[in-house]
Design a protein around this motif. Structure first.
Motif, PDB file in Angstrom:
ATOM      1  N   ALA A 109       0.828  -1.206   0.000  1.00 35.50           N
ATOM      2  CA  ALA A 109       0.000   0.000   0.000  1.00 35.50           C
ATOM      3  C   ALA A 109       0.868   1.265   0.000  1.00 35.50           C
ATOM      4  O   ALA A 109       0.559   2.243  -0.704  1.00 35.50           O
ATOM      5  CB  ALA A 109      -0.923  -0.013   1.220  1.00 35.50           C
ATOM      6  N   LEU A 110       1.949   1.257   0.763  1.00 39.97           N
ATOM      7  CA  LEU A 110       2.831   2.424   0.810  1.00 39.97           C
ATOM      8  C   LEU A 110       3.622   2.577  -0.481  1.00 39.97           C
ATOM      9  O   LEU A 110       3.907   3.701  -0.915  1.00 39.97           O
ATOM     10  CB  LEU A 110       3.773   2.307   2.008  1.00 39.97           C
ATOM     11  N   ASP A 111       3.990   1.456  -1.116  1.00 40.41           N
ATOM     12  CA  ASP A 111       4.664   1.531  -2.414  1.00 40.41           C
ATOM     13  C   ASP A 111       3.763   2.184  -3.455  1.00 40.41           C
ATOM     14  O   ASP A 111       4.228   2.961  -4.306  1.00 40.41           O
ATOM     15  CB  ASP A 111       5.064   0.133  -2.885  1.00 40.41           C
ATOM     16  N   ALA A 112       2.472   1.853  -3.406  1.00 35.39           N
ATOM     17  CA  ALA A 112       1.531   2.398  -4.390  1.00 35.39           C
ATOM     18  C   ALA A 112       1.244   3.877  -4.144  1.00 35.39           C
ATOM     19  O   ALA A 112       0.994   4.631  -5.099  1.00 35.39           O
ATOM     20  CB  ALA A 112       0.231   1.593  -4.362  1.00 35.39           C
ATOM     21  N   ASP A 113       1.275   4.299  -2.895  1.00 29.87           N
ATOM     22  CA  ASP A 113       0.964   5.691  -2.563  1.00 29.87           C
ATOM     23  C   ASP A 113       1.901   6.166  -1.451  1.00 29.87           C
ATOM     24  O   ASP A 113       1.496   6.307  -0.291  1.00 29.87           O
ATOM     25  CB  ASP A 113      -0.499   5.808  -2.121  1.00 29.87           C
ATOM     26  N   PRO A 114       3.171   6.417  -1.789  1.00 25.23           N
ATOM     27  CA  PRO A 114       4.139   6.801  -0.756  1.00 25.23           C
ATOM     28  C   PRO A 114       3.826   8.180  -0.182  1.00 25.23           C
ATOM     29  O   PRO A 114       3.499   9.110  -0.937  1.00 25.23           O
ATOM     30  CB  PRO A 114       5.474   6.804  -1.509  1.00 25.23           C
ATOM     31  N   PRO A 115       3.878   8.335   1.138  1.00 27.87           N
ATOM     32  CA  PRO A 115       3.614   9.650   1.749  1.00 27.87           C
ATOM     33  C   PRO A 115       4.609  10.696   1.255  1.00 27.87           C
ATOM     34  O   PRO A 115       5.815  10.433   1.149  1.00 27.87           O
ATOM     35  CB  PRO A 115       3.779   9.383   3.238  1.00 27.87           C
ATOM     36  N   GLN A 116       4.110  11.863   0.959  1.00 29.00           N
ATOM     37  CA  GLN A 116       4.929  12.945   0.439  1.00 29.00           C
ATOM     38  C   GLN A 116       4.881  14.149   1.383  1.00 29.00           C
ATOM     39  O   GLN A 116       3.867  14.405   2.045  1.00 29.00           O
ATOM     40  CB  GLN A 116       4.434  13.362  -0.947  1.00 29.00           C
ATOM     41  N   ASP A 117       5.996  14.880   1.403  1.00 32.61           N
ATOM     42  CA  ASP A 117       6.106  16.119   2.197  1.00 32.61           C
ATOM     43  C   ASP A 117       5.639  15.895   3.635  1.00 32.61           C
ATOM     44  O   ASP A 117       4.769  16.604   4.156  1.00 32.61           O
ATOM     45  CB  ASP A 117       5.292  17.240   1.550  1.00 32.61           C
ATOM     46  N   VAL A 118       6.243  14.884   4.276  1.00 28.60           N
ATOM     47  CA  VAL A 118       5.862  14.550   5.646  1.00 28.60           C
ATOM     48  C   VAL A 118       6.901  15.110   6.612  1.00 28.60           C
ATOM     49  O   VAL A 118       8.079  15.256   6.275  1.00 28.60           O
ATOM     50  CB  VAL A 118       5.734  13.029   5.830  1.00 28.60           C
ATOM     51  N   ALA A 119       6.453  15.431   7.795  1.00 25.57           N
ATOM     52  CA  ALA A 119       7.338  15.853   8.884  1.00 25.57           C
ATOM     53  C   ALA A 119       7.333  14.749   9.931  1.00 25.57           C
ATOM     54  O   ALA A 119       6.289  14.444  10.510  1.00 25.57           O
ATOM     55  CB  ALA A 119       6.869  17.173   9.475  1.00 25.57           C
ATOM     56  N   LEU A 120       8.465  14.148  10.138  1.00 29.51           N
ATOM     57  CA  LEU A 120       8.570  12.997  11.035  1.00 29.51           C
ATOM     58  C   LEU A 120       9.363  13.358  12.285  1.00 29.51           C
ATOM     59  O   LEU A 120      10.292  14.166  12.239  1.00 29.51           O
ATOM     60  CB  LEU A 120       9.265  11.822  10.336  1.00 29.51           C
ATOM     61  N   THR A 121       8.988  12.729  13.379  1.00 30.58           N
ATOM     62  CA  THR A 121       9.804  12.742  14.591  1.00 30.58           C
ATOM     63  C   THR A 121      10.030  11.294  14.996  1.00 30.58           C
ATOM     64  O   THR A 121       9.194  10.419  14.728  1.00 30.58           O
ATOM     65  CB  THR A 121       9.123  13.496  15.745  1.00 30.58           C
ATOM     66  N   GLY A 122      11.146  11.035  15.617  1.00 30.43           N
ATOM     67  CA  GLY A 122      11.459   9.676  16.047  1.00 30.43           C
ATOM     68  C   GLY A 122      12.861   9.610  16.604  1.00 30.43           C
ATOM     69  O   GLY A 122      13.538  10.628  16.763  1.00 30.43           O
ATOM     70  N   ARG A 123      13.297   8.399  16.899  1.00 28.45           N
ATOM     71  CA  ARG A 123      14.641   8.206  17.451  1.00 28.45           C
ATOM     72  C   ARG A 123      15.616   7.846  16.340  1.00 28.45           C
ATOM     73  O   ARG A 123      15.323   6.979  15.511  1.00 28.45           O
ATOM     74  CB  ARG A 123      14.635   7.103  18.507  1.00 28.45           C
ATOM     75  N   LEU A 124      16.780   8.494  16.384  1.00 27.55           N
ATOM     76  CA  LEU A 124      17.841   8.190  15.440  1.00 27.55           C
ATOM     77  C   LEU A 124      18.768   7.173  16.096  1.00 27.55           C
ATOM     78  O   LEU A 124      19.327   7.427  17.171  1.00 27.55           O
ATOM     79  CB  LEU A 124      18.610   9.457  15.072  1.00 27.55           C
ATOM     80  N   ILE A 125      18.904   6.017  15.451  1.00 27.27           N
ATOM     81  CA  ILE A 125      19.628   4.887  16.045  1.00 27.27           C
ATOM     82  C   ILE A 125      20.699   4.419  15.075  1.00 27.27           C
ATOM     83  O   ILE A 125      20.514   4.477  13.851  1.00 27.27           O
ATOM     84  CB  ILE A 125      18.648   3.736  16.368  1.00 27.27           C
ATOM     85  N   SER A 126      21.820   3.954  15.606  1.00 23.92           N
ATOM     86  CA  SER A 126      22.900   3.443  14.759  1.00 23.92           C
ATOM     87  C   SER A 126      22.459   2.175  14.042  1.00 23.92           C
ATOM     88  O   SER A 126      21.719   1.356  14.591  1.00 23.92           O
ATOM     89  CB  SER A 126      24.143   3.141  15.602  1.00 23.92           C
ATOM     90  N   GLY A 127      22.935   2.003  12.800  1.00 27.88           N
ATOM     91  CA  GLY A 127      22.637   0.789  12.044  1.00 27.88           C
ATOM     92  C   GLY A 127      23.167  -0.449  12.742  1.00 27.88           C
ATOM     93  O   GLY A 127      24.206  -0.404  13.417  1.00 27.88           O
TER      94      GLY A 127
END
Length: 273
Positions: A132-150
């Motif tokens: 579903a996200l591949d078919a309609d990827p969110p655009q111009d989004v503002a995200l917050t979250g945790r930045l974690i090492s790979g």
């Protein structure tokens, strides 16, 4: 010990001990963090540009830092990552390639960030959300979250060679599209807001680090022991040489006494006709 040779060896031991002492001081200086981050700093939402740069490793004090970033997701780049545990329950993350807004990076070069957009305990639900996200990827989004090492790559199961079991931006990059001249963050983001009906990812604040690194203190003690051992080696070698000289003197005295006894016995023997 006062002979020139052993005085020279003492100077060499001093030089070796000085090097070890400097190494111990170097370790000790890094054992105590004199300016540790204040408690709760990771919970203050900061712009991603203030925390990390594309291609750079995430410093330890900033692992788990809450950040904000804007951008648009790339179509057909939503990938399911398995072996994701959420409060002890095994499940799946749906991840995507977020093309970061140039205003957030301060560069015109295309830049992407791997983002985990949600969790589910069911594989079919994860695959459906990714489609579903591949078919309609969110655009111009503002995200917050945790930045974690790979997490680094892992060998996939033999039965599923394309399965990704670790959250590794490099592994995801190999599956992304439109990556020519692309800059990529080494860390990844766990989005605070889930997408496509997925559950939010349980991503607690990292534990507060101690300001004392006991491993570095242990290394500093080791270098101090090595410095003391340099002087012990000088003392032990000098003592061994001294004991050998004493043994040689005693052996020479015994030999001289034996010769004297043999000479006296020969003189005392009666003459024969």
């Amino acid at each position: 010990m006062l002979r020139p040779w052993w005085l020279g060896m003492l100077g060499f031991a001093l030089l070796v001990a000085s090097v070890f002492a400097w190494l111990g001081q170097w370790q000790l200086a890094r054992a105590v963090d004199t300016s540790p981050p204040e408690p709760g700093q990771t919970e203050i939402v900061r712009p991603i540009a203030d925390v990390s740069e594309p291609g750079a490793y995430l410093p330890d004090p900033l692992v788990g830092q809450r950040v904000e970033v804007t951008g648009s997701f790339v179509a057909d780049d939503f990938i399911v990552v398995s072996s994701r545990f959420d409060e002890g329950v095994e499940g799946y993350w749906v991840t995507g390639q977020l093309r970061v807004d140039p205003a957030d990076t301060g560069s015109d070069a295309p830049t992407s960030l791997a983002v985990a957009v949600g969790w589910t305990g069911d594989r079919e639900t994860a695959d459906a959300a990714a489609r579903a996200l591949d078919a309609d990827p969110p655009q111009d989004v503002a995200l917050t979250g945790r930045l974690i090492s790979g997490e680094g790559p892992a060998v996939p199961p033999r039965s599923e060679p394309w399965e990704i079991t670790r959250m590794d931006p490099a592994a995801l990059l190999s599956r992304w599209s439109d990556i020519e001249d692309l800059d990529v963050y080494r860390g990844y983001l766990t989005s605070a807001e889930p997408f496509a009906g997925l559950d939010d990812i349980h991503s607690p604040a990292p534990e507060e680090r101690s300001s004392v690194n006991w491993l570095n203190i242990f290394y500093a003690v080791e270098w101090a022991v090595f410095a003391g051992f340099a002087f012990y080696m000088w003392y032990r070698l000098a003592k061994d040489a001294w004991e050998k000289e004493l043994e040689a003197i005693e052996d020479a005295a015994i030999a001289a006494g034996a010769e004297a006894d043999a000479g006296g016995t020969a003189e005392a023997a009666p003459a024969r006709d």
